[in-house]
Enzyme design. Structure first.
Site, PDB file in Angstrom:
ATOM      1  CB  CYS A 125      -3.125   0.699  -2.547  1.00 49.35           C
ATOM      2  SG  CYS A 125      -3.144   2.452  -2.925  1.00 49.35           S
ATOM      3  CG  ASP A 176      -1.841   1.238   1.241  1.00 53.17           C
ATOM      4  OD1 ASP A 176      -2.634   1.373   0.294  1.00 53.17           O
ATOM      5  OD2 ASP A 176      -1.754   2.071   2.162  1.00 53.17           O
ATOM      6  CB  SER A 177       0.212   4.740  -0.914  1.00 51.96           C
ATOM      7  OG  SER A 177      -0.967   4.836  -0.143  1.00 51.96           O
ATOM      8  CG  HIS A 198      -5.668   5.371   4.215  1.00 51.90           C
ATOM      9  ND1 HIS A 198      -5.012   4.770   3.178  1.00 51.90           N
ATOM     10  CD2 HIS A 198      -4.727   6.020   4.931  1.00 51.90           C
ATOM     11  CE1 HIS A 198      -3.725   5.050   3.263  1.00 51.90           C
ATOM     12  NE2 HIS A 198      -3.523   5.806   4.312  1.00 51.90           N
ATOM     13  CB  CYS A 244      -9.928   4.770   0.116  1.00 47.65           C
ATOM     14  SG  CYS A 244      -8.336   5.298   0.806  1.00 47.65           S
ATOM     15  CD  GLU A 260      -1.060   8.019   5.309  1.00 39.30           C
ATOM     16  OE1 GLU A 260       0.078   8.481   5.238  1.00 39.30           O
ATOM     17  OE2 GLU A 260      -1.345   6.828   5.058  1.00 39.30           O
TER      18      GLU A 260
HETATM   19  N1  DGL Z   1      -5.171   3.459   0.736  1.00 40.76           N
HETATM   20  C1  DGL Z   1      -5.134   3.976  -0.591  1.00 40.76           C
HETATM   21  C2  DGL Z   1      -6.314   3.479  -1.413  1.00 40.76           C
HETATM   22  O1  DGL Z   1      -6.899   2.457  -1.107  1.00 40.76           O
HETATM   23  C3  DGL Z   1      -5.076   5.478  -0.757  1.00 40.76           C
HETATM   24  C4  DGL Z   1      -4.069   6.215   0.012  1.00 40.76           C
HETATM   25  C5  DGL Z   1      -3.327   7.251  -0.763  1.00 40.76           C
HETATM   26  O2  DGL Z   1      -3.927   8.227  -1.251  1.00 40.76           O
HETATM   27  O3  DGL Z   1      -2.127   7.057  -0.857  1.00 40.76           O
HETATM   28  O4  DGL Z   1      -6.662   4.099  -2.393  1.00 40.76           O
END
Ligand code: DGL
Length: 276
Positions: A74, A11-12, A195, A193, A159
């Protein structure tokens, strides 16, 4: 030394840990390596080219660490980089290596959650602009109407540890109001997402009771179980010592460990892996 062939999870930043949580619960026993590109997160507002370049670099790092299979946990990377990786980049790699994303497995089942046939998809700007969910959901459920909503401030709030603070409420409500204004018939909201599950409590608080909120973790884990059943050549390659290793491209591992433990609901101890 153990001969490891772990499953790689990318993931990012931290978000993929919500997916890894479900995978580790549903498919215990395998070896796993998690890699978060925290040095360059968030990806959500970056260009197609940059997201592809960063994602492919991280996938190659996981390959070098011995992973024959990498999950892009991600949505942004799955939307913007997966196709190029599968169709072009993997051609120059060992033919047995595989990279899977989170959008298709989610699109395959999300239509079963809605009675009104109207779904809201909440994601980053990158995910929404790619229209991947529109295309994929309509491929599997042509009768379902998809309403997309970008929530660009949610990842930065999460974050930065603000997701359970009162200041987050304004932006939670703002994007929910925007998606619900698109149709009064929406009965299912997909958290597209990885997150966003951290905001789930606040999201729930601003929604009428009849609207379902669907995170992806369990859907992706179930789909991985299914994939491994259908691909014994991959499944038999994977090692099973039950290990979990965490790497971050950020040199502040103690900060990563603190946040990661919240996303993973378990203590995380990571190692720094520098970008070349
Ligand atoms: N967790 C990432 C997703 O599912 C997004 C996070 C980011 O913007 O880096 O899209």
């Amino acid at each position: 030394m153990l001969n490891k062939q772990p499953i790689g999870i990318f993931d990012s930043g931290y978000g993929g840990l919500t997916v890894f949580r479900s995978i580790a619960d549903q498919l215990p026993g395998y070896d796993y390596i998690y890699l978060g590109d925290n040095a360059r997160a968030p990806y959500g507002n970056r260009s197609f080219h940059t997201i592809h370049q960063y994602t492919w670099e991280c996938v190659q790092m996981l390959f070098k660490m011995g992973c024959p299979l990498v999950i892009l946990a991600c949505n942004t990377a799955s939307a913007k980089a997966l196709r190029t990786i599968q169709q072009q980049d993997l051609k120059n790699e060992d033919a047995a290596k595989r990279v899977l994303g989170v959008i298709r497995p989610t699109a395959e089942v999300i239509g079963d959650y809605t009675r009104t046939k109207q779904i809201g998809v909440l994601g980053t700007k990158g995910t929404v602009q790619s229209e991947s969910y529109l295309i994929e959901i309509n491929h599997f459920f042509s009768e379902v109407k998809v309403h997309q909503q970008a929530c660009p401030l949610w990842v930065p709030l999460i974050e930065n540890g603000e997701y359970d603070q009162p200041g987050a409420d304004y932006f939670v409500k703002k994007y929910l109001d925007q998606v619900l204004a698109q149709s009064g018939q929406i009965d299912t909201l997909l958290l597209a997402c990885t997150h966003y599950p951290l905001l789930q409590e606040k999201i729930r608080a601003y929604l009428p009771a009849h609207i379902k909120v669907v995170p992806q973790g369990d859907i992706v884990a179930e789909s991985l179980r299914n994939y491994l059943q259908r691909h014994p050549e991959m499944e038999q390659n994977l090692s099973r010592n039950g290990t979990q290793e965490f790497f971050t491209t950020s040199d502040d591992t103690s900060d990563f460990d603190y946040h990661a433990s919240l996303f993973f609901s378990e203590q995380v101890i990571s190692e720094y892996i520098p970008l070349k």
